[in-house]
Scaffold this motif. Structure first.
Motif, short mmCIF file in Angstrom:
data_model
loop_
_atom_site.label_atom_id
_atom_site.label_comp_id
_atom_site.label_asym_id
_atom_site.label_seq_id
_atom_site.Cartn_x
_atom_site.Cartn_y
_atom_site.Cartn_z
N LEU A 183 0.83 -1.14 0.16
CA LEU A 183 -0.08 -0.10 -0.10
C LEU A 183 0.92 1.08 -0.05
N THR A 184 0.77 1.99 -0.87
CA THR A 184 1.72 3.01 -1.23
C THR A 184 1.15 4.53 -1.79
N ARG A 185 2.07 5.43 -2.01
CA ARG A 185 1.40 6.77 -2.10
C ARG A 185 1.32 6.62 -3.67
N ASN A 186 2.15 5.92 -4.54
CA ASN A 186 1.93 5.86 -6.05
C ASN A 186 2.50 4.38 -6.36
N ILE A 187 2.14 4.19 -7.83
CA ILE A 187 2.44 3.06 -8.30
C ILE A 187 3.69 2.79 -8.32
N ALA A 188 4.76 3.98 -8.59
CA ALA A 188 6.13 3.73 -8.64
C ALA A 188 6.61 3.05 -7.65
N PRO B 193 12.13 -8.87 -11.59
CA PRO B 193 12.61 -7.54 -11.99
C PRO B 193 11.35 -6.30 -11.86
N SER B 194 11.62 -5.16 -11.63
CA SER B 194 10.50 -4.22 -11.47
C SER B 194 10.01 -4.20 -12.80
N ALA B 195 8.74 -3.38 -13.17
CA ALA B 195 8.37 -3.04 -14.43
C ALA B 195 8.76 -2.00 -14.88
N ASP B 196 9.20 -1.63 -16.14
CA ASP B 196 9.74 -0.64 -16.83
C ASP B 196 8.58 0.52 -17.00
N LEU B 197 8.57 1.65 -15.97
CA LEU B 197 7.42 2.61 -15.94
C LEU B 197 7.65 3.94 -16.74
N GLN B 198 9.00 3.71 -17.25
CA GLN B 198 9.55 4.92 -18.26
C GLN B 198 8.64 4.94 -19.63
N GLY B 199 7.98 6.10 -19.76
CA GLY B 199 7.27 6.01 -21.00
C GLY B 199 6.15 5.43 -21.11
N GLN C 31 0.36 -11.15 -15.03
CA GLN C 31 0.79 -10.06 -15.85
C GLN C 31 0.94 -8.84 -14.81
N ASP C 32 1.52 -8.90 -13.74
CA ASP C 32 1.88 -8.03 -12.72
C ASP C 32 2.68 -6.91 -13.23
N GLY C 33 3.74 -7.08 -14.00
CA GLY C 33 4.61 -6.01 -14.71
C GLY C 33 3.73 -5.27 -15.65
N LYS C 34 2.96 -5.80 -16.52
CA LYS C 34 1.96 -5.14 -17.56
C LYS C 34 0.98 -4.29 -16.77
N LEU C 35 0.54 -4.82 -15.75
CA LEU C 35 -0.56 -4.08 -14.85
C LEU C 35 0.10 -2.91 -14.21
N LEU C 36 1.45 -3.10 -13.69
CA LEU C 36 2.04 -1.82 -12.96
C LEU C 36 2.16 -0.69 -14.09
N ARG C 37 2.85 -1.37 -15.29
CA ARG C 37 2.99 -0.18 -16.23
C ARG C 37 1.74 0.47 -16.73
N LEU C 38 0.76 -0.16 -17.04
CA LEU C 38 -0.61 0.65 -17.50
C LEU C 38 -1.00 1.28 -16.19
N ALA D 282 -1.87 4.94 -16.29
CA ALA D 282 -3.56 5.51 -15.74
C ALA D 282 -3.21 6.58 -14.65
N GLU D 283 -2.17 6.24 -13.83
CA GLU D 283 -2.11 7.26 -12.56
C GLU D 283 -1.83 8.58 -13.12
N GLN D 284 -1.05 8.52 -14.08
CA GLN D 284 -0.60 10.10 -14.86
C GLN D 284 -1.77 10.82 -15.43
#
Length: 455
Positions: free
Chosen positions: A220-225, A238-244, A435-442, A446-448
């Motif tokens: 539980l966090t302040r943001n997805i990153a 590995p963490s999801a690549d959230l760049q771009g 699909q946790d990595g894809k979910l985190l990226r999307l 969405a957060e943005q």
């Protein structure tokens, strides 16, 4: 200046530790000072691990000075739900049934976090064995929702103290568990991001279970990153690549089945506003039914829930040997599973497997399936303690939408979409298992896109 550290994300704190602007020991002491001031009745933290935290923070300070930090969250202080074993510290899962239970080793996920340099502040409050979506615990008290200063409302559960520790600035992030929504419910009602990971992606070894087939561990966090960074640490993946990260070309199904039946129209309108922003960001949003959800609702109504059946199997005999050692409505819900036959259990688990396949077929072609995380605002605490029927109704309401992701073995997030009548609303995003990595990226994209709603 330290007065605003609690408003920073975990990764922001990590970057300041890396640059020498924050001393991890000062950070841990800062949180302990805030905890003592804000939580004197210990309704959020049931116990602190101050000596451990300061030793871990001191080691993190030495690594930072030597340029040997173990990762981006080395030295950052977080909280842990009171069902994760902590060596030599009582771990009781919010229940008198386990009063005085002191494990000798840390849970595996806590070991991973410690190796990554995270600092353990203490153990957060929860209802008996995590069997409540509203977070009420009459033994330890219930920390109130931070968004109403006139009426004490539930924080959501079962990761109740976990959510409050972050929402009230008493930890940089929190680790909870999710069996039918227990990360997402309190995250949504406390205005946070929450991640329900795929079952089994993060080890349950050393976690006190409610359901060995449904339990999952998540932040539980302040943001997805921040959630992404913690997901990587706790899972070893590995963490999801959230760049771009972008929503362009992403297909989203806004599900109507079950969701429209129970969700407050005003909350549904807020979800519509959120989805309009996602569409503006390039997503294709389609509204439609998913019949498998109706069938899943009927299946569990006829043959029971895995959580109740498995909890009864694990704890039923101990509960009967010590009647009254759990909050009565929770005790009743667990022991009620004794009426189910082997035929019911077989029908339940076979049916769940069948409906998982049907759900995936019915949602094929969509990247995300979305809807409200919670159908109603958090109810007031006092009436629930005075009336068992009100308590049970609120409990079932709280898990009415989130439970589907657990029963269908999905991964899911919840994102805040602003306030309605002064209380937070959450948008739930679901994706197939693993699909946790894809979910985190999307979810990051969405957060943005949703930022204007949370400004």
């Amino acid at each position: 200046m330290t007065e605003h550290w609690h408003n920073l994300t975990a990764l922001e704190l990590g970057r300041r530790i890396d640059s020498g602007k924050i001393d991890p020991v000062d950070l841990a002491e800062y949180y302990f000072d805030r905890i003592r001031e804000a939580d004197p009745e210990q309704r959020i933290y049931v116990r602190l691990t101050e000596a451990r935290a300061l030793a871990e923070a001191s080691a993190a300070r030495d690594r930072a000075r030597a340029g040997t930090r173990r990762g981006p969250l080395d030295g950052v202080a977080i909280s842990w739900k009171d069902l994760f074993d902590t060596a030599s510290v009582a771990t009781e899962a919010g229940s008198r049934l386990f009063e005085g239970r002191i494990p000798t080793t840390d849970a595996e996920c806590l070991q991973r976090a410690t190796r990554a340099g995270l600092v353990c502040l203490g153990k957060t409050n929860m209802p008996d064995v995590a069997f409540s979506g509203i977070g009420v615990n009459p033994w330890t008290g219930t920390g109130p929702n931070p968004f109403d200063d006139k009426i004490e409302r539930v924080p959501g559960g079962s990761s109740a103290g976990a959510a409050l520790s972050v929402a009230r600035g008493l930890a940089a992030a929190a680790i909870g568990s999710d069996t039918a929504g227990s990360v997402r419910i309190p995250a949504a009602w406390c205005g946070l991001a929450g991640l329900k990971t795929t079952h089994g992606v993060i080890s349950l070894e050393g976690a006190m279970l409610l359901s060995y087939t449904l339990d999952s561990i998540g932040p539980l966090t302040r943001n997805i990153a921040d959630a992404n960074a913690l997901y990587s640490i706790l899972s070893g993946r590995p963490s999801a690549d959230l760049q771009g990260a972008t929503l362009k070309g992403v297909r989203i199904l806004r599900v109507t089945t079950q969701f429209d039946d129970v969700t407050d129209p005003a909350i549904n309108n807020r979800i519509s506003d959120a989805l309009a922003l996602l569409a503006d960001a390039g997503a294709e949003v389609v509204t439609g039914p998913v019949p498998a959800l109706d069938d899943l609702d009927a299946l569990t109504r006829d043959h029971g829930s895995p959580a109740a059946i498995e909890a009864c199997m694990m704890y039923g005999e101990a509960m009967k040997a010590r009647p009254g050692s759990m909050y009565a409505p929770i005790e009743k819900r667990i022991l009620a599973a004794e009426v189910y036959r082997a035929v019911d259990a077989a029908a339940l688990y076979r049916g769940m497997a069948r409906l998982e396949a049907e759900y995936l077929s019915q949602t094929a072609g969509f990247d995300l399936v979305v809807g409200a995380t919670q159908p109603e605002h958090p109810p007031a605490i006092a009436p629930l303690l005075e009336n068992v029927e009100a308590y049970l109704r609120a409990t079932m309401m709280s898990i009415s939408l989130t439970r589907f992701a657990n029963l269908l073995r999905l991964c899911a997030t919840t994102l805040p979409v602003g306030l309605l009548d002064g209380l937070p609303v959450g948008l739930m995003l679901m994706a197939p298992a693993h699909q946790d990595g894809k979910l985190l990226r999307l979810s990051a994209a969405a957060e943005q896109a949703l930022a204007p709603m949370n400004a």
